[in-house]
Design a protein around this motif. Structure first.
Motif, PDB file in Angstrom:
ATOM      1  N   VAL A 102       0.990  -1.144   0.040  1.00 22.00           N
ATOM      2  CA  VAL A 102       0.044  -0.014  -0.018  1.00 22.00           C
ATOM      3  C   VAL A 102       0.758   1.175  -0.059  1.00 22.00           C
ATOM      4  CG1 VAL A 102      -1.853   1.283   1.229  1.00 22.00           C
ATOM      5  CG2 VAL A 102      -1.787  -1.316   1.205  1.00 22.00           C
ATOM      6  N   ASP A 103       0.573   2.020  -1.108  1.00 23.18           N
ATOM      7  CA  ASP A 103       1.413   3.297  -1.029  1.00 23.18           C
ATOM      8  C   ASP A 103       0.952   4.502   0.037  1.00 23.18           C
ATOM      9  OD1 ASP A 103       2.973   5.591  -2.077  1.00 23.18           O
ATOM     10  OD2 ASP A 103       2.857   4.799  -3.955  1.00 23.18           O
ATOM     11  N   LEU A 104       1.803   5.044   0.613  1.00 18.64           N
ATOM     12  CA  LEU A 104       1.603   6.046   1.749  1.00 18.64           C
ATOM     13  C   LEU A 104       2.480   7.277   1.260  1.00 18.64           C
ATOM     14  CD1 LEU A 104       1.791   3.789   4.869  1.00 18.64           C
ATOM     15  CD2 LEU A 104      -0.452   4.410   3.953  1.00 18.64           C
ATOM     16  N   SER A 105       2.694   7.294   0.367  1.00 17.29           N
ATOM     17  CA  SER A 105       3.490   8.598  -0.263  1.00 17.29           C
ATOM     18  C   SER A 105       2.617   9.724   0.051  1.00 17.29           C
ATOM     19  CB  SER A 105       4.073   8.285  -1.454  1.00 17.29           C
ATOM     20  OG  SER A 105       5.024   7.411  -1.422  1.00 17.29           O
ATOM     21  N   ALA A 106       1.664   9.904  -0.629  1.00 13.45           N
ATOM     22  CA  ALA A 106       0.803  11.193  -0.494  1.00 13.45           C
ATOM     23  C   ALA A 106       0.359  11.539   0.888  1.00 13.45           C
ATOM     24  CB  ALA A 106      -0.499  10.896  -1.260  1.00 13.45           C
ATOM     25  N   GLU A 107      -0.002  10.358   1.777  1.00  9.61           N
ATOM     26  CA  GLU A 107      -0.724  10.594   2.910  1.00  9.61           C
ATOM     27  C   GLU A 107       0.457  11.143   3.859  1.00  9.61           C
ATOM     28  OE1 GLU A 107      -3.349   8.133   0.996  1.00  9.61           O
ATOM     29  OE2 GLU A 107      -1.080   8.077   1.281  1.00  9.61           O
ATOM     30  N   LEU A 108       1.812  10.573   3.643  1.00 12.47           N
ATOM     31  CA  LEU A 108       2.885  11.104   4.549  1.00 12.47           C
ATOM     32  C   LEU A 108       3.976  12.172   3.905  1.00 12.47           C
ATOM     33  CD1 LEU A 108       3.821   7.336   5.856  1.00 12.47           C
ATOM     34  CD2 LEU A 108       2.480   9.184   6.981  1.00 12.47           C
ATOM     35  N   GLN A 109       3.557  13.006   2.774  1.00 11.21           N
ATOM     36  CA  GLN A 109       4.355  13.879   2.239  1.00 11.21           C
ATOM     37  C   GLN A 109       4.917  15.117   3.112  1.00 11.21           C
ATOM     38  OE1 GLN A 109       2.308  16.000  -0.951  1.00 11.21           O
ATOM     39  NE2 GLN A 109       0.391  15.925   0.016  1.00 11.21           N
ATOM     40  N   ASN A 110       4.094  15.246   4.247  1.00 10.81           N
ATOM     41  CA  ASN A 110       4.731  16.256   5.095  1.00 10.81           C
ATOM     42  C   ASN A 110       5.182  15.866   6.477  1.00 10.81           C
ATOM     43  OD1 ASN A 110       3.868  18.451   3.075  1.00 10.81           O
ATOM     44  ND2 ASN A 110       1.604  18.033   3.540  1.00 10.81           N
ATOM     45  N   THR A 111       5.257  14.467   6.345  1.00  9.50           N
ATOM     46  CA  THR A 111       5.789  14.020   7.824  1.00  9.50           C
ATOM     47  C   THR A 111       7.024  14.695   7.981  1.00  9.50           C
ATOM     48  OG1 THR A 111       6.188  12.096   9.038  1.00  9.50           O
ATOM     49  CG2 THR A 111       7.063  12.172   6.740  1.00  9.50           C
ATOM     50  N   VAL A 121      13.067   9.504   8.393  1.00  9.69           N
ATOM     51  CA  VAL A 121      13.316   8.349   7.581  1.00  9.69           C
ATOM     52  C   VAL A 121      12.403   8.310   6.295  1.00  9.69           C
ATOM     53  CG1 VAL A 121      13.166   5.692   7.278  1.00  9.69           C
ATOM     54  CG2 VAL A 121      14.310   6.735   9.065  1.00  9.69           C
ATOM     55  N   PHE A 122      11.057   8.533   6.627  1.00  8.69           N
ATOM     56  CA  PHE A 122      10.019   8.573   5.520  1.00  8.69           C
ATOM     57  C   PHE A 122      10.180   9.926   4.656  1.00  8.69           C
ATOM     58  CE2 PHE A 122       6.999   5.762   8.003  1.00  8.69           C
ATOM     59  CZ  PHE A 122       7.792   4.704   7.932  1.00  8.69           C
ATOM     60  N   GLY A 123      10.065  11.130   5.529  1.00 10.10           N
ATOM     61  CA  GLY A 123      10.486  12.394   4.827  1.00 10.10           C
ATOM     62  C   GLY A 123      11.633  12.434   4.087  1.00 10.10           C
ATOM     63  N   GLY A 124      12.696  12.080   4.173  1.00 12.28           N
ATOM     64  CA  GLY A 124      13.831  12.012   3.686  1.00 12.28           C
ATOM     65  C   GLY A 124      13.793  11.071   2.142  1.00 12.28           C
ATOM     66  N   ALA A 125      13.054   9.894   2.386  1.00 16.16           N
ATOM     67  CA  ALA A 125      12.919   9.053   1.000  1.00 16.16           C
ATOM     68  C   ALA A 125      12.033   9.876   0.094  1.00 16.16           C
ATOM     69  CB  ALA A 125      12.088   7.872   1.428  1.00 16.16           C
ATOM     70  N   LEU A 126      10.867  10.636   0.432  1.00 17.22           N
ATOM     71  CA  LEU A 126      10.019  11.174  -0.146  1.00 17.22           C
ATOM     72  C   LEU A 126      10.699  12.643  -0.902  1.00 17.22           C
ATOM     73  CD1 LEU A 126       6.867  11.061   1.864  1.00 17.22           C
ATOM     74  CD2 LEU A 126       7.431   9.812  -0.063  1.00 17.22           C
TER      75      LEU A 126
END
Length: 267
Positions: free
Chosen positions: A23-32, A36-41
């Motif tokens: 499940v892709d969460l990229s859009a939901e977490l774009q402002n996290t 680790v998540f923000g750097g990847a995005l």
């Protein structure tokens, strides 16, 4: 399609006897603000996850083994959250907001007793890592019903792929298959990114996680053959030297032809 298989299952030969889709969460977490998540995005990558039913029952040592599998597949580590006794239990929970945790659980349709495992990197790495984990979790929780046969055709393979070692494009699977779009597809491809978007008229049949049949429409036109190799830096003379017999035969007017071959030992 190949793209759908990789994005949903992390494999071009997915085992469809069980779910556990990526499940892709990229859009939901774009402002996290979780680094680790923000750097990847921010680097153009993706954040995806899988929900493992009853995964909260995994021990620390078992999670360590899955973490090692993730690292061998290219991940830097393995982030996860457990949903247990109505609470979110995880080393990363403190870095995520309540709203982010809620949307993650909602999109993964996770319930109490489940675990969610994440991948955050380039899309290719994320799909590969979670695809490996999906398969290993299914083995661990005995989700691969031996009485079931799940068949599917996988089509539209990429004609080219990026060679990380040589830092250039190369053929993805079969250089002698027909490109979709014909010669115009090669002529219109000005950049490596354009070339990577060209699809091959190739197809595989998969069964329970195994490729049991592979085939393609043959590239039977010499000008297309030259165009396919020119895109990876191989000139006409080199193609004639390596594949002269086949090129000469096609110049006599070979008809359109295609085929496939089954691996009966795998069935």
């Amino acid at each position: 399609s190949y793209e759908e298989a990789m994005n949903k299952y992390g494999s071009d030969r997915p085992d469809l006897r069980f779910g556990m889709e990526l499940v892709d969460l990229s859009a939901e977490l774009q402002n996290t603000e979780f680094g680790v998540f923000g750097g990847a995005l921010k680097n153009g990558g993706a954040v995806k996850a899988i929900c493992v039913k009853n995964g909260a029952s995994l021990s620390r040592s078992e999670i360590d083994k899955f973490t090692e599998s993730a690292k061998q597949a290219g991940a830097g580590g393995l982030a996860y959250i457990n949903l247990k006794d109505g609470e979110v239990q995880s080393p990363i929970a403190k870095f995520l907001t309540g709203a982010e945790l809620d949307v993650i659980q909602s999109k993964l349709e996770a319930k109490d007793g489940d675990a969610i495992f994440f991948g955050a990197d380039s899309l290719g790495v994320v799909n590969k890592v979670l695809g490996v984990l999906r398969n290993e979790f299914a083995e661990h929780f005995k989700l691969k019903d031996p009485s079931k046969v799940a068949l599917a055709w996988v089509v539209d393979f990429p004609f080219y792929e990026w060679d990380e070692k040589r830092n250039r494009i190369d053929f993805g699977h079969n250089p002698f298959s027909m490109p979709k779009g014909g010669l115009e597809a090669f002529e219109a491809a000005r950049t490596d990114q354009d070339k990577l978007a060209i699809l091959a008229d190739q197809y595989d049949m998969v069964m329970n996680g195994y490729e049991i049949c592979s085939g393609a429409v043959r590239n039977y036109k010499p000008e297309l053959m030259y165009g396919a190799f020119a895109a990876v830096g191989t000139d006409k003379e080199s193609v004639d030297k390596r594949f002269g017999g086949m090129i000469k035969a096609f110049k006599f007017g070979a008809p359109p032809h295609a085929g496939c071959a089954f691996g009966l030992d795998r069935i």
